[in-house]
Motif scaffolding. Sequence first.
Motif, PDB file in Angstrom:
ATOM      1  N   LYS A  47       0.764  -1.243   0.027  1.00 45.85           N
ATOM      2  CA  LYS A  47      -0.134  -0.092   0.037  1.00 45.85           C
ATOM      3  C   LYS A  47       1.036   1.195   0.009  1.00 45.85           C
ATOM      4  N   ARG A  48       1.766   1.430  -0.836  1.00 47.64           N
ATOM      5  CA  ARG A  48       2.642   2.134  -1.067  1.00 47.64           C
ATOM      6  C   ARG A  48       2.648   2.751  -2.513  1.00 47.64           C
ATOM      7  N   THR A  49       3.408   3.921  -2.999  1.00 40.83           N
ATOM      8  CA  THR A  49       3.328   4.297  -4.226  1.00 40.83           C
ATOM      9  C   THR A  49       4.733   3.675  -4.811  1.00 40.83           C
ATOM     10  N   ALA A  50       4.580   3.129  -6.068  1.00 42.79           N
ATOM     11  CA  ALA A  50       5.738   2.463  -6.519  1.00 42.79           C
ATOM     12  C   ALA A  50       6.851   3.508  -7.070  1.00 42.79           C
ATOM     13  N   ASP A  51       8.046   3.298  -6.775  1.00 43.22           N
ATOM     14  CA  ASP A  51       9.164   4.317  -7.403  1.00 43.22           C
ATOM     15  C   ASP A  51       9.672   3.540  -8.231  1.00 43.22           C
ATOM     16  N   PHE A  52       9.269   3.800  -9.616  1.00 41.44           N
ATOM     17  CA  PHE A  52      10.018   3.369 -10.883  1.00 41.44           C
ATOM     18  C   PHE A  52      10.964   4.404 -11.399  1.00 41.44           C
ATOM     19  N   SER A  53      11.173   5.484 -10.814  1.00 44.00           N
ATOM     20  CA  SER A  53      12.022   6.616 -11.045  1.00 44.00           C
ATOM     21  C   SER A  53      13.361   6.241 -10.814  1.00 44.00           C
ATOM     22  N   THR A  54      13.546   5.751  -9.661  1.00 42.71           N
ATOM     23  CA  THR A  54      14.753   5.130  -9.094  1.00 42.71           C
ATOM     24  C   THR A  54      15.270   4.234 -10.006  1.00 42.71           C
ATOM     25  N   LEU A  55      14.364   3.183 -10.362  1.00 44.34           N
ATOM     26  CA  LEU A  55      14.848   2.146 -11.230  1.00 44.34           C
ATOM     27  C   LEU A  55      15.304   2.583 -12.387  1.00 44.34           C
ATOM     28  N   ARG A  56      14.718   3.842 -12.891  1.00 46.99           N
ATOM     29  CA  ARG A  56      15.314   4.248 -14.268  1.00 46.99           C
ATOM     30  C   ARG A  56      16.465   4.605 -14.544  1.00 46.99           C
ATOM     31  N   ARG A  57      17.047   4.764 -13.166  1.00 47.07           N
ATOM     32  CA  ARG A  57      18.533   5.509 -13.053  1.00 47.07           C
ATOM     33  C   ARG A  57      19.525   4.169 -12.907  1.00 47.07           C
ATOM     34  N   GLN A  58      18.790   3.059 -12.855  1.00 49.72           N
ATOM     35  CA  GLN A  58      19.757   1.866 -12.511  1.00 49.72           C
ATOM     36  C   GLN A  58      19.711   1.080 -13.797  1.00 49.72           C
ATOM     37  N   LYS A  59      20.778   0.160 -13.973  1.00 44.97           N
ATOM     38  CA  LYS A  59      20.917  -0.998 -14.937  1.00 44.97           C
ATOM     39  C   LYS A  59      19.723  -1.991 -14.821  1.00 44.97           C
ATOM     40  N   PRO A  60      19.278  -2.392 -15.882  1.00 45.40           N
ATOM     41  CA  PRO A  60      18.260  -3.619 -15.687  1.00 45.40           C
ATOM     42  C   PRO A  60      18.877  -5.073 -15.393  1.00 45.40           C
ATOM     43  N   ASN A  61      18.124  -5.419 -14.360  1.00 46.83           N
ATOM     44  CA  ASN A  61      18.584  -6.710 -13.857  1.00 46.83           C
ATOM     45  C   ASN A  61      18.601  -8.127 -15.128  1.00 46.83           C
ATOM     46  N   ALA A  62      19.374  -8.935 -14.879  1.00 48.29           N
ATOM     47  CA  ALA A  62      19.376  -9.970 -15.889  1.00 48.29           C
ATOM     48  C   ALA A  62      18.122 -10.784 -15.822  1.00 48.29           C
ATOM     49  N   SER A  63      17.581 -11.128 -16.852  1.00 50.91           N
ATOM     50  CA  SER A  63      16.230 -11.975 -16.604  1.00 50.91           C
ATOM     51  C   SER A  63      16.731 -13.320 -17.312  1.00 50.91           C
TER      52      SER A  63
END
Length: 270
Positions: free
Chosen positions: A254-270
């Motif tokens: 029940k919180r707001t997702a912080d996608f902006s921080t993830l934008r500044r990080q390299k994507p994880n390997a999937s």
Amino acid sequence: MSDKTVLISQQGAVRILTNSNPGARNAITPTLYAELSAALTDAENDPEVGAIVFTGAGDFFCSGGDLNLLAKRRELPASERREKLEGLNNLIRAIRDCGKPVIAAVEGGAAGAGLSMALACDMLVSARDAFYTVAYVKVGLTPDGGATAFLSEFVSRQVLTEMCLTGDRMTAERLHALGAVNRLTDKGAALAEAVALAAKVANGPQRASARIKTLCRQAHRATLEEQLEAEAVYMVESQADAEAAEGIGAFLNKRTADFSTLRRQKPNAS
């Protein structure tokens, strides 16, 4: 004064790209193709940018190709005319394929290749009094820049043929009714509305948004089986992405997702 055709500004996470040739109603200049393509690439690679707005300086979006330049191209060999036309085609591809949402803000009108650029964007915000025209037939030319492809997503073959053979204007209100325009505004308010819409999507998950863009772009021409397959491929990718971990975790807690921080990080390997 800047001699650049594309002016660049920023409002929060929204990058604003302005085609600036107001003396000619923002007609396409020889430098626009390279400048706008480079500006789109820069915005896509900038982690501080979540969405892009494309507009025209002054009170008109774009009047299309400069007829003085087009008249001179008659003197060129066909191969050179085709090479120059690929500049427009590559720009349309750059707008379409940009990994971040691109929203057009249209005042006044969009004609010829200006119409193509507006419709190449992911969403379109238009002043209510703006008009749209394919126009080419009036000077003995045929449409380019994907105009017929984009319009065919919204109008019947008969309406498309009428637009192209007459060059008549179509109102923003009619295009809105047909689904080509997302939002109508009062005169002079298109840019502000487009920036507000861009700000809304700019805080979303970047990689998931890019996948969604691709799905939406191909949906009208794909079969159900092709679209089911594409959706499955992207869902599998998205489930393994850190964006899903953040989004689902935020929802459950029940919180707001912080996608902006993830934008500044390299994507994880999937």
